[in-house]
Design a protein around this motif. Structure first.
Motif, PDB file in Angstrom:
ATOM      1  N   ASN A  27       0.821  -1.200   0.000  1.00 29.28           N
ATOM      2  CA  ASN A  27       0.000   0.000   0.000  1.00 29.28           C
ATOM      3  C   ASN A  27       0.857   1.252   0.000  1.00 29.28           C
ATOM      4  N   ALA A  70       2.278   1.586  -3.541  1.00 29.17           N
ATOM      5  CA  ALA A  70       1.242   2.022  -4.485  1.00 29.17           C
ATOM      6  C   ALA A  70       0.898   3.493  -4.282  1.00 29.17           C
ATOM      7  N   THR A  71       0.818   3.928  -3.022  1.00 23.60           N
ATOM      8  CA  THR A  71       0.520   5.337  -2.743  1.00 23.60           C
ATOM      9  C   THR A  71       1.628   6.244  -3.265  1.00 23.60           C
ATOM     10  N   VAL A  84       3.801   5.579  -5.747  1.00 16.80           N
ATOM     11  CA  VAL A  84       3.823   5.567  -7.211  1.00 16.80           C
ATOM     12  C   VAL A  84       2.683   6.422  -7.767  1.00 16.80           C
ATOM     13  N   ARG A  85       1.492   6.290  -7.185  1.00 15.89           N
ATOM     14  CA  ARG A  85       0.351   7.086  -7.657  1.00 15.89           C
ATOM     15  C   ARG A  85       0.589   8.580  -7.437  1.00 15.89           C
ATOM     16  N   THR A  86       1.131   8.925  -6.281  1.00 15.12           N
ATOM     17  CA  THR A  86       1.403  10.323  -5.980  1.00 15.12           C
ATOM     18  C   THR A  86       2.458  10.903  -6.911  1.00 15.12           C
ATOM     19  N   GLU A  87       3.514  10.140  -7.163  1.00 11.54           N
ATOM     20  CA  GLU A  87       4.580  10.616  -8.049  1.00 11.54           C
ATOM     21  C   GLU A  87       4.061  10.808  -9.470  1.00 11.54           C
ATOM     22  N   ARG A  88       3.192   9.911  -9.925  1.00 16.16           N
ATOM     23  CA  ARG A  88       2.624  10.050 -11.271  1.00 16.16           C
ATOM     24  C   ARG A  88       1.765  11.314 -11.360  1.00 16.16           C
ATOM     25  N   GLN A  89       0.957  11.562 -10.332  1.00 10.48           N
ATOM     26  CA  GLN A  89       0.123  12.763 -10.312  1.00 10.48           C
ATOM     27  C   GLN A  89       0.977  14.028 -10.243  1.00 10.48           C
ATOM     28  N   SER A 148      -0.967   6.659   3.698  1.00 14.00           N
ATOM     29  CA  SER A 148      -0.875   5.254   3.314  1.00 14.00           C
ATOM     30  C   SER A 148      -1.351   4.355   4.447  1.00 14.00           C
ATOM     31  N   ASN A 184      -5.081   4.467   4.475  1.00 15.37           N
ATOM     32  CA  ASN A 184      -5.663   3.728   3.348  1.00 15.37           C
ATOM     33  C   ASN A 184      -5.544   2.224   3.551  1.00 15.37           C
ATOM     34  N   ASP A 244      -1.827  11.999  -0.865  1.00 14.17           N
ATOM     35  CA  ASP A 244      -1.733  11.419  -2.194  1.00 14.17           C
ATOM     36  C   ASP A 244      -2.050  12.447  -3.280  1.00 14.17           C
TER      37      ASP A 244
END
Length: 316
Positions: A108, A111-112, A114-119, A200, A203, A259
């Protein structure tokens, strides 16, 4: 090992509710936000280690009398495709749950992140496209928007502070300097990563109310820390004035979750009022000896699960 299991379980329970609940209501935290943040991190990490450790030690008790010998026996028995004689379903289930819980928390967190860095990268590309550099202010962009907004986009290699035209028109030079220093404090102290870890945790364990309580407390603490750094370069009244002006101008309010790629200059009514009161009428900072005592306690708390594990090994 059973005694250590019980000790770790009691510690995990204490750090899961009564201690954090009491800390969230404490008044001294606003007087020493950095110290309080370290304590919150210690509580969260120690609580997780104690929870997983109690499950792990209870499960390993079926394989041996010490963690090292039990771990070795676990590997041998697992490779052989069996379980020890006398092992109960509770011990096997406890061991399995410890492994699954550890994996769940780590996955988790990954994933948090990676998602945050992509955003963040997508947001940074848009900001670069739609804004202009602010002369004389490195890594600062000016966004053509009438609402008074300021936020920072953290990054390992590229960090930027975004200011809107509405903000630049609203504040005078000293107030603007206060806002800039506030946002740079978030970047300098890596507050986005701190909040990401607590988000994280929430979540991963949505049924765990203390995780959300801790996240709310930590969000306030990082604002206090940024305020304290801002008032090293401007007067407290100027910083309070900037907060009040942004809030009264109707800037977007509400917390920005970990996030989210950006950290907003928050103007939520309740938080802004608390920050202004702290700046203008707040009590003095906590005495150094008290801060040192709390930091020492936080370090000792973090070492407690490891000490229990070493004690089991030495006694066995």
């Amino acid at each position: 090992m059973i005694a250590s299991t019980i000790a770790l379980a009691v510690l995990a329970w204490a750090l899961a509710w009564p201690i954090p609940a009491r800390l969230s209501r404490a008044h001294w935290t606003s007087r020493a936000p950095r110290t309080a943040l370290v304590l919150w991190q210690s509580i969260a990490l120690t609580g997780g280690l104690s929870m997983i450790g109690s499950l792990l030690i209870f499960g390993l008790s079926a394989y041996g009398d010490s963690p090292l010998s039990a771990g070795d026996a676990l590997v041998r028995e697992t490779l052989a495709g069996g379980i020890p004689d006398g092992a109960t379903i509770f011990q096997v289930g406890s061991l399995s749950f410890a492994v699954l819980l550890t994996g769940h928390l780590l996955l988790n967190l990954t994933a948090t992140f990676v998602r945050t860095e992509r955003q963040r990268r997508r947001h940074l590309d848009l900001v670069t496209l739609l804004s202009d550099p602010v002369p004389g202010e490195p890594r600062t962009r000016r966004l053509d928007h009438p609402a008074p907004v300021a936020y920072c986009l953290p990054g390992a290699f590229r960090s930027v502070t975004v200011l809107s035209d509405g903000l630049l028109d609203l504040l005078d030079e000293d107030e603007l300097r206060a806002v800039l220093e506030h946002e740079r404090a978030h970047l300098q102290h890596q507050h986005a990563l701190v909040l990401l870890s607590f988000r994280s945790w929430g979540n991963a364990l949505p049924w765990f109310p203390i995780a959300h309580l801790a996240e709310t407390a930590v969000e306030s603490l990082v604002e206090y820390i940024a305020d304290d750094q801002a008032r090293t370069v401007v007067d407290s009244h100027q910083l309070a004035s900037a907060i009040a002006l942004i809030g009264s101008a109707g800037a977007p309010s509400g917390a920005v979750h970990a996030d989210s790629p950006a950290r907003d200059y928050r103007v939520d009514t309740g938080v802004a009022t608390t920050r202004i009161r702290r700046l203008l009428d707040g009590p003095p900072p906590l005495e150094p000896r008290v801060r040192i005592a709390i930091l020492t306690g936080a370090i000792l708390l973090l070492l407690l699960p490891l000490t229990l594990l070493l004690t089991i090994s030495l006694v066995a």
